[in-house]
Design an enzyme around this catalytic site. Structure first.
Site, PDB file in Angstrom:
ATOM      1  N   LYS A  90      16.209  -6.411  11.019  1.00 44.01           N
ATOM      2  CA  LYS A  90      16.674  -6.619   9.643  1.00 44.01           C
ATOM      3  C   LYS A  90      17.844  -7.607   9.596  1.00 44.01           C
ATOM      4  CE  LYS A  90      13.724  -3.936   7.553  1.00 44.01           C
ATOM      5  NZ  LYS A  90      12.624  -4.534   6.800  1.00 44.01           N
ATOM      6  N   VAL A 121       0.724  -8.332   9.232  1.00 42.90           N
ATOM      7  CA  VAL A 121       1.680  -9.452   9.115  1.00 42.90           C
ATOM      8  C   VAL A 121       2.256  -9.872  10.461  1.00 42.90           C
ATOM      9  CG1 VAL A 121       2.337  -8.963   6.717  1.00 42.90           C
ATOM     10  CG2 VAL A 121       3.668  -7.952   8.589  1.00 42.90           C
ATOM     11  N   GLY A 133       0.793  -1.227   0.000  1.00 46.67           N
ATOM     12  CA  GLY A 133       0.000   0.000   0.000  1.00 46.67           C
ATOM     13  C   GLY A 133       0.823   1.274   0.000  1.00 46.67           C
ATOM     14  N   TYR A 184      15.239  -1.809  14.803  1.00 45.11           N
ATOM     15  CA  TYR A 184      15.164  -1.977  13.340  1.00 45.11           C
ATOM     16  C   TYR A 184      16.394  -2.752  12.822  1.00 45.11           C
ATOM     17  CZ  TYR A 184      14.371  -0.421   8.480  1.00 45.11           C
ATOM     18  OH  TYR A 184      14.149  -0.359   7.126  1.00 45.11           O
TER      19      TYR A 184
HETATM   20  P1  NAI Z   1       6.547   2.579   3.604  1.00 42.02           P
HETATM   21  O1  NAI Z   1       6.332   3.078   4.980  1.00 42.02           O
HETATM   22  O2  NAI Z   1       6.353   3.510   2.465  1.00 42.02           O
HETATM   23  O3  NAI Z   1       5.676   1.261   3.343  1.00 42.02           O
HETATM   24  C1  NAI Z   1       5.567   0.254   4.302  1.00 42.02           C
HETATM   25  C2  NAI Z   1       4.181  -0.353   4.191  1.00 42.02           C
HETATM   26  O4  NAI Z   1       4.121  -1.434   5.132  1.00 42.02           O
HETATM   27  C3  NAI Z   1       3.044   0.623   4.545  1.00 42.02           C
HETATM   28  O5  NAI Z   1       2.074   0.618   3.537  1.00 42.02           O
HETATM   29  C4  NAI Z   1       2.495   0.076   5.846  1.00 42.02           C
HETATM   30  O6  NAI Z   1       1.105   0.296   6.015  1.00 42.02           O
HETATM   31  C5  NAI Z   1       2.826  -1.393   5.700  1.00 42.02           C
HETATM   32  N1  NAI Z   1       2.831  -2.068   7.001  1.00 42.02           N
HETATM   33  C6  NAI Z   1       3.400  -1.657   8.143  1.00 42.02           C
HETATM   34  N2  NAI Z   1       3.163  -2.517   9.135  1.00 42.02           N
HETATM   35  C7  NAI Z   1       2.416  -3.515   8.608  1.00 42.02           C
HETATM   36  C8  NAI Z   1       1.839  -4.688   9.138  1.00 42.02           C
HETATM   37  N3  NAI Z   1       1.968  -5.024  10.432  1.00 42.02           N
HETATM   38  N4  NAI Z   1       1.138  -5.507   8.314  1.00 42.02           N
HETATM   39  C9  NAI Z   1       0.974  -5.163   7.005  1.00 42.02           C
HETATM   40  N5  NAI Z   1       1.483  -4.052   6.457  1.00 42.02           N
HETATM   41  C10 NAI Z   1       2.195  -3.233   7.246  1.00 42.02           C
HETATM   42  O7  NAI Z   1       8.043   2.008   3.628  1.00 42.02           O
HETATM   43  P2  NAI Z   1       9.037   1.608   2.447  1.00 42.02           P
HETATM   44  O8  NAI Z   1      10.119   2.603   2.447  1.00 42.02           O
HETATM   45  O9  NAI Z   1       8.310   1.295   1.215  1.00 42.02           O
HETATM   46  O10 NAI Z   1       9.651   0.278   3.060  1.00 42.02           O
HETATM   47  C11 NAI Z   1       9.494  -0.992   2.470  1.00 42.02           C
HETATM   48  C12 NAI Z   1      10.495  -1.933   3.086  1.00 42.02           C
HETATM   49  O11 NAI Z   1      11.812  -1.486   2.784  1.00 42.02           O
HETATM   50  C13 NAI Z   1      10.419  -2.020   4.607  1.00 42.02           C
HETATM   51  O12 NAI Z   1      10.602  -3.345   5.019  1.00 42.02           O
HETATM   52  C14 NAI Z   1      11.571  -1.158   5.054  1.00 42.02           C
HETATM   53  O13 NAI Z   1      12.034  -1.534   6.320  1.00 42.02           O
HETATM   54  C15 NAI Z   1      12.583  -1.435   3.952  1.00 42.02           C
HETATM   55  N6  NAI Z   1      13.606  -0.413   3.814  1.00 42.02           N
HETATM   56  C16 NAI Z   1      13.261   0.842   3.381  1.00 42.02           C
HETATM   57  C17 NAI Z   1      14.235   1.800   3.240  1.00 42.02           C
HETATM   58  C18 NAI Z   1      13.938   3.169   2.738  1.00 42.02           C
HETATM   59  O14 NAI Z   1      14.867   3.977   2.660  1.00 42.02           O
HETATM   60  N7  NAI Z   1      12.728   3.510   2.376  1.00 42.02           N
HETATM   61  C19 NAI Z   1      15.642   1.513   3.580  1.00 42.02           C
HETATM   62  C20 NAI Z   1      15.879   0.160   3.995  1.00 42.02           C
HETATM   63  C21 NAI Z   1      14.888  -0.757   4.105  1.00 42.02           C
END
Ligand code: NAI
Length: 249
Positions: free
Chosen positions: A161, A60, A13, A157
């Site tokens: 990870k 999740v 989402g 975090y």
């Molecule tokens: P985001 O915050 O834009 O998207 C994360 C999504 O996960 C959101 O839609 C949220 O509603 C959903 N979510 C959170 N908890 C949840 C749950 N319990 N059950 C179901 N859905 C849930 O974050 P982004 O940046 O797209 O992150 C995606 C992945 O990449 C994450 O695992 C994050 O830790 C990882 N990541 C992101 C980085 C970045 O710079 N954006 C850097 C390193 C890792």
């Protein structure tokens, strides 16, 4: 590329998960856009022009909720069909210094990133094995540069990870004989809602340390995930692929 394949994308989402959904839809996958924020999942689907997809509200971190999502795949596509592509993008941050961190904030971050990845992976693998649909199963998990070098304020975090990396390597070893591959991406700083709260001076410091000198875009991570899900990476499993502009070398 993914015609007749069902993909589950948690965290679909928003951010990187949404970019993955859009890219897989262009490649003809049927996608379960799974998110705790179902409105975000529906918006993702509204932004996709190709194919038929399903938005599902899932937490999740809760096994029952993950089980219901897999039942929905059965109901939607029929009991013979299986999701052979899984992207575990759901993640949260709850930053704070280690000496002040509330145990519940530590738990919540691990529950979503680490246990959530375990729950979906376990059910995806079980279903693929039970239904003997394991040809070409591929799972992509999310680590972070924080897992590699630590990050101030992110004890929870970074630990979550790092756990995902261990889980990924172990799943790769155990599931190889079923031709189910499991890899992880290691994003650097990617321009999504998750990094919007990073203070500007910290961001500038990070960009100084990033050889490419800029933040990444969600699509740049999605491209790598598409490759890891596809047959083009058929001999890659247990890999941690950095998409970080060179932040950690
Ligand atoms: P985001 O915050 O834009 O998207 C994360 C999504 O996960 C959101 O839609 C949220 O509603 C959903 N979510 C959170 N908890 C949840 C749950 N319990 N059950 C179901 N859905 C849930 O974050 P982004 O940046 O797209 O992150 C995606 C992945 O990449 C994450 O695992 C994050 O830790 C990882 N990541 C992101 C980085 C970045 O710079 N954006 C850097 C390193 C890792």
């Amino acid at each position: 590329m993914f015609a007749n394949r069902i993909a589950i994308v948690t965290g679909g989402g928003s951010g990187i998960g949404r970019a993955v959904c859009k890219l897989l839809a262009k490649e003809n996958a049927s996608i379960i856009v799974a998110d705790r924020n179902v409105k975000g999942a529906q918006e993702t689907i509204a932004s996709m022009t190709e194919g038929q997809h399903v938005a599902v509200e899932v937490d999740v971190a809760k096994l029952d909720s993950v089980k219901s999502m897999f039942e929905l795949v059965n109901k939607t596509y029929g009991s013979e069909e299986v999701a052979t592509l899984l992207v575990n993008s759901a993640g949260i941050t709850k930053d704070g210094w280690v000496i002040d961190m509330k145990p519940e904030d530590f738990d919540q971050v691990l529950d979503v990133s680490l246990k959530g990845t375990f729950y979906t992976t376990q059910l995806a693998c079980k279903t693929m094995i039970d239904k003997k649909k394991s040809d070409g199963g591929s799972i992509v998990n999310f680590s972070s540069v924080s897992a590699k070098i630590g990050n101030m304020g992110q004890a929870n975090y970074a630990a979550a990870k790092a756990g995902v990396e261990g889980l990924t390597r172990t799943v790769a070893r155990e599931m190889g004989k079923y031709n189910i591959r499991c890899n992880a991406v290691i994003p650097g700083f990617i321009e999504t809602p998750m990094v919007e709260t990073v203070p500007e001076h910290i961001m500038q410091g990070m960009l100084f340390l990033t050889p490419l000198g800029r933040k990444g875009q969600p699509e740049e991570v999605a491209n790598v995930i598409k490759f890891l899900l596809s047959k083009e990476s058929s001999y890659i499993t247990g890999a941690m692929l950095q998409v970080s502009g060179g932040l950690f070398l």
